[in-house]
Motif scaffolding. Structure first.
Motif, PDB file in Angstrom:
ATOM      1  N   MET A   1     -10.905   7.491  -4.444  1.00 25.87           N
ATOM      2  CA  MET A   1      -9.576   7.377  -3.888  1.00 25.87           C
ATOM      3  C   MET A   1      -8.945   8.745  -3.763  1.00 25.87           C
ATOM      4  O   MET A   1      -9.152   9.598  -4.600  1.00 25.87           O
ATOM      5  CB  MET A   1      -8.696   6.550  -4.824  1.00 25.87           C
ATOM      6  N   ARG A  44      -9.373  -0.854  -7.277  1.00 23.18           N
ATOM      7  CA  ARG A  44     -10.767  -0.637  -6.870  1.00 23.18           C
ATOM      8  C   ARG A  44     -11.193  -1.644  -5.801  1.00 23.18           C
ATOM      9  O   ARG A  44     -11.877  -1.294  -4.840  1.00 23.18           O
ATOM     10  CB  ARG A  44     -11.701  -0.756  -8.078  1.00 23.18           C
ATOM     11  N   GLU A  47      -9.625  -0.671  -2.460  1.00 21.02           N
ATOM     12  CA  GLU A  47      -9.655   0.762  -2.160  1.00 21.02           C
ATOM     13  C   GLU A  47      -9.913   1.108  -0.692  1.00 21.02           C
ATOM     14  O   GLU A  47      -9.158   1.894  -0.110  1.00 21.02           O
ATOM     15  CB  GLU A  47     -10.692   1.459  -3.046  1.00 21.02           C
TER      16      GLU A  47
END
Length: 76
Positions: A1, A44, A47
């Motif tokens: 990220m 996550r 993402e």
């Protein structure tokens, strides 16, 4: 990220994931304005999509593995 930390506004225990209500460790500031908060799991999971719409991502997930009372340099 892509991570941009905003020291003036750290996430607190009162900040909750917009998806499940767990403690938030990611703040996503949207290109269109506004923000979304996510727990590490949902951060996550989403993402790829978040990267497309984010102006900034504040990622504090390292707090999940840090030992309270120590700094990052002491852990090494």
């Amino acid at each position: 990220m892509t991570t941009v930390l905003t020291p003036a506004s750290p996430l607190t225990a009162a900040d909750r994931c917009d998806r499940c209500g767990a403690q938030a460790y990611l703040r996503v500031v949207l290109l269109s304005g506004g923000e979304l908060l996510f727990c590490a799991h949902h951060g996550r999971k989403f993402e790829p999509e978040l990267k497309k719409i984010a102006a900034e991502i504040q990622d504090e997930t390292e707090r999940l593995t840090s030992v309270p009372g120590t700094s990052a340099t002491e852990e090494r």
